[in-house]
Scaffold this motif. Structure first.
Motif, PDB file in Angstrom:
ATOM      1  N   PRO A   1      -4.443   5.936  11.566  1.00 54.39           N
ATOM      2  CA  PRO A   1      -3.737   6.848  10.667  1.00 54.39           C
ATOM      3  C   PRO A   1      -4.666   7.295   9.539  1.00 54.39           C
ATOM      4  O   PRO A   1      -5.501   6.537   9.067  1.00 54.39           O
ATOM      5  N   ALA A   2      -4.478   8.518   9.129  1.00 49.68           N
ATOM      6  CA  ALA A   2      -5.282   9.054   8.017  1.00 49.68           C
ATOM      7  C   ALA A   2      -4.877   8.364   6.729  1.00 49.68           C
ATOM      8  O   ALA A   2      -3.715   7.993   6.559  1.00 49.68           O
ATOM      9  N   PRO A   3      -5.835   8.172   5.833  1.00 45.33           N
ATOM     10  CA  PRO A   3      -5.481   7.526   4.560  1.00 45.33           C
ATOM     11  C   PRO A   3      -4.457   8.363   3.804  1.00 45.33           C
ATOM     12  O   PRO A   3      -4.502   9.588   3.826  1.00 45.33           O
ATOM     13  N   ARG A   4      -3.548   7.711   3.149  1.00 49.50           N
ATOM     14  CA  ARG A   4      -2.530   8.403   2.373  1.00 49.50           C
ATOM     15  C   ARG A   4      -3.178   8.902   1.087  1.00 49.50           C
ATOM     16  O   ARG A   4      -3.944   8.189   0.462  1.00 49.50           O
ATOM     17  N   ALA A   5      -2.817  10.063   0.684  1.00 52.08           N
ATOM     18  CA  ALA A   5      -3.407  10.621  -0.528  1.00 52.08           C
ATOM     19  C   ALA A   5      -2.320  11.275  -1.359  1.00 52.08           C
ATOM     20  O   ALA A   5      -1.238  11.580  -0.872  1.00 52.08           O
ATOM     21  N   GLY A   6      -2.629  11.489  -2.598  1.00 54.09           N
ATOM     22  CA  GLY A   6      -1.763  12.242  -3.485  1.00 54.09           C
ATOM     23  C   GLY A   6      -0.507  11.507  -3.894  1.00 54.09           C
ATOM     24  O   GLY A   6      -0.497  10.306  -4.100  1.00 54.09           O
ATOM     25  N   LEU A   7       0.571  12.285  -3.987  1.00 54.91           N
ATOM     26  CA  LEU A   7       1.842  11.774  -4.485  1.00 54.91           C
ATOM     27  C   LEU A   7       2.385  10.635  -3.638  1.00 54.91           C
ATOM     28  O   LEU A   7       2.887   9.652  -4.168  1.00 54.91           O
ATOM     29  N   GLN A   8       2.259  10.727  -2.313  1.00 53.87           N
ATOM     30  CA  GLN A   8       2.765   9.674  -1.433  1.00 53.87           C
ATOM     31  C   GLN A   8       2.071   8.347  -1.745  1.00 53.87           C
ATOM     32  O   GLN A   8       2.719   7.312  -1.819  1.00 53.87           O
ATOM     33  N   SER A   9       0.757   8.374  -1.953  1.00 58.56           N
ATOM     34  CA  SER A   9       0.007   7.156  -2.250  1.00 58.56           C
ATOM     35  C   SER A   9       0.390   6.584  -3.599  1.00 58.56           C
ATOM     36  O   SER A   9       0.562   5.379  -3.739  1.00 58.56           O
ATOM     37  N   SER A  10       0.521   7.428  -4.596  1.00 55.03           N
ATOM     38  CA  SER A  10       0.865   6.921  -5.932  1.00 55.03           C
ATOM     39  C   SER A  10       2.277   6.348  -5.933  1.00 55.03           C
ATOM     40  O   SER A  10       2.547   5.348  -6.599  1.00 55.03           O
ATOM     41  N   ALA A  11       3.180   6.953  -5.173  1.00 54.98           N
ATOM     42  CA  ALA A  11       4.544   6.416  -5.086  1.00 54.98           C
ATOM     43  C   ALA A  11       4.547   5.073  -4.361  1.00 54.98           C
ATOM     44  O   ALA A  11       5.271   4.146  -4.758  1.00 54.98           O
ATOM     45  N   LEU A  12       3.724   4.937  -3.333  1.00 54.53           N
ATOM     46  CA  LEU A  12       3.629   3.680  -2.592  1.00 54.53           C
ATOM     47  C   LEU A  12       3.046   2.578  -3.468  1.00 54.53           C
ATOM     48  O   LEU A  12       3.570   1.460  -3.503  1.00 54.53           O
ATOM     49  N   ILE A  13       1.981   2.895  -4.196  1.00 48.30           N
ATOM     50  CA  ILE A  13       1.371   1.916  -5.112  1.00 48.30           C
ATOM     51  C   ILE A  13       2.380   1.517  -6.192  1.00 48.30           C
ATOM     52  O   ILE A  13       2.518   0.337  -6.522  1.00 48.30           O
ATOM     53  N   ALA A  14       3.110   2.485  -6.723  1.00 50.11           N
ATOM     54  CA  ALA A  14       4.118   2.195  -7.755  1.00 50.11           C
ATOM     55  C   ALA A  14       5.212   1.294  -7.192  1.00 50.11           C
ATOM     56  O   ALA A  14       5.657   0.348  -7.863  1.00 50.11           O
ATOM     57  N   ALA A  15       5.644   1.568  -5.963  1.00 54.63           N
ATOM     58  CA  ALA A  15       6.685   0.738  -5.339  1.00 54.63           C
ATOM     59  C   ALA A  15       6.168  -0.672  -5.086  1.00 54.63           C
ATOM     60  O   ALA A  15       6.894  -1.653  -5.318  1.00 54.63           O
ATOM     61  N   LEU A  16       4.928  -0.791  -4.618  1.00 55.08           N
ATOM     62  CA  LEU A  16       4.340  -2.123  -4.408  1.00 55.08           C
ATOM     63  C   LEU A  16       4.206  -2.870  -5.724  1.00 55.08           C
ATOM     64  O   LEU A  16       4.513  -4.067  -5.804  1.00 55.08           O
ATOM     65  N   HIS A  17       3.752  -2.190  -6.756  1.00 61.04           N
ATOM     66  CA  HIS A  17       3.622  -2.816  -8.087  1.00 61.04           C
ATOM     67  C   HIS A  17       4.980  -3.326  -8.559  1.00 61.04           C
ATOM     68  O   HIS A  17       5.109  -4.461  -9.021  1.00 61.04           O
ATOM     69  N   ASP A  18       6.004  -2.486  -8.428  1.00 64.28           N
ATOM     70  CA  ASP A  18       7.356  -2.870  -8.835  1.00 64.28           C
ATOM     71  C   ASP A  18       7.841  -4.084  -8.041  1.00 64.28           C
ATOM     72  O   ASP A  18       8.459  -4.998  -8.599  1.00 64.28           O
ATOM     73  N   ALA A  19       7.542  -4.105  -6.746  1.00 62.57           N
ATOM     74  CA  ALA A  19       7.952  -5.236  -5.902  1.00 62.57           C
ATOM     75  C   ALA A  19       7.263  -6.527  -6.359  1.00 62.57           C
ATOM     76  O   ALA A  19       7.894  -7.587  -6.433  1.00 62.57           O
ATOM     77  N   LEU A  20       5.976  -6.443  -6.684  1.00 59.32           N
ATOM     78  CA  LEU A  20       5.243  -7.633  -7.138  1.00 59.32           C
ATOM     79  C   LEU A  20       5.776  -8.135  -8.472  1.00 59.32           C
ATOM     80  O   LEU A  20       5.941  -9.343  -8.673  1.00 59.32           O
ATOM     81  N   VAL A  21       6.049  -7.211  -9.381  1.00 62.88           N
ATOM     82  CA  VAL A  21       6.585  -7.592 -10.692  1.00 62.88           C
ATOM     83  C   VAL A  21       7.970  -8.225 -10.532  1.00 62.88           C
ATOM     84  O   VAL A  21       8.279  -9.240 -11.174  1.00 62.88           O
TER      85      VAL A  21
END
Length: 181
Positions: free
Chosen positions: A11-31
């Motif tokens: 799969p192609a690397p995720r970029a842009g808004l989709q990636s930032s939303a995924l990172i934000a969701a992962l961060h929220d899950a870890l917190v």
């Protein structure tokens, strides 16, 4: 490129808004998971204090709260497993593997959240170990008190010692005697 080779590639690397939303969701899950582990740590400490002060209701309350937090933690971990699938296709990815897959997309906030979660998990592990040891000691002490109160023997009963004066150190143990003969 044929349609078959298009799907066979990684799969192609995720970029842009989709990636930032995924990172934000992962961060929220870890917190969220870290907060739940912090709550469990607090319950372990409350439980230990309750055991130390012979507060049975406090032990019950902390046990009930622990079960409630564990259920919520299970839901939080399921959420993270779903995010792991979005990141790399596998539910059972470790946080380091997630970080490796995301590469440069991972920011300091994510790394800090991962570190805090791992520290909380280590602290919880130590707290649980202390509580197990304390509860084991409390149960042993309670057993000894009950044996003293009911006049029970501290040594296990066998056929050779049942109802008789305890044998001396050199006496055979476990001998079965036919008293009718």
């Amino acid at each position: 490129m044929s349609p078959l080779t298009m799907y066979a590639q990684e799969p192609a690397p995720r970029a842009g808004l989709q990636s930032s939303a995924l990172i934000a969701a992962l961060h929220d899950a870890l917190v969220s998971e870290r907060r739940l582990l912090d709550d469990l740590i607090a319950q372990m400490r409350r439980q230990r204090a309750a055991v130390g002060s012979d507060d049975i209701q406090g032990v019950d309350d902390s046990t009930f709260a622990t079960h409630r937090i564990l259920a919520t933690l299970g839901q939080a971990r399921q959420r993270r497993r779903q995010l792991n699938v979005l990141v790399g296709g596998s539910e059972e990815m470790t946080l380091r593997e997630v970080e490796d897959v995301l590469g440069d997309l991972v920011d300091d906030r994510f790394r800090e959240a991962r570190l805090h979660l791992q520290q909380a998990a280590d602290t919880l592990s130590r707290e649980v170990s202390m509580n197990r040891r304390l509860l084991r000691e409390a149960l042993t002490s309670t057993d000894q008190h009950v044996q003293t109160l009911v006049g029970g023997s501290a040594s296990p009963a066998t056929y050779a010692t049942e109802g008789l004066v305890p044998p001396g150190p050199g006496a055979p143990r476990g001998v079965l005697v036919n008293r009718r003969a």
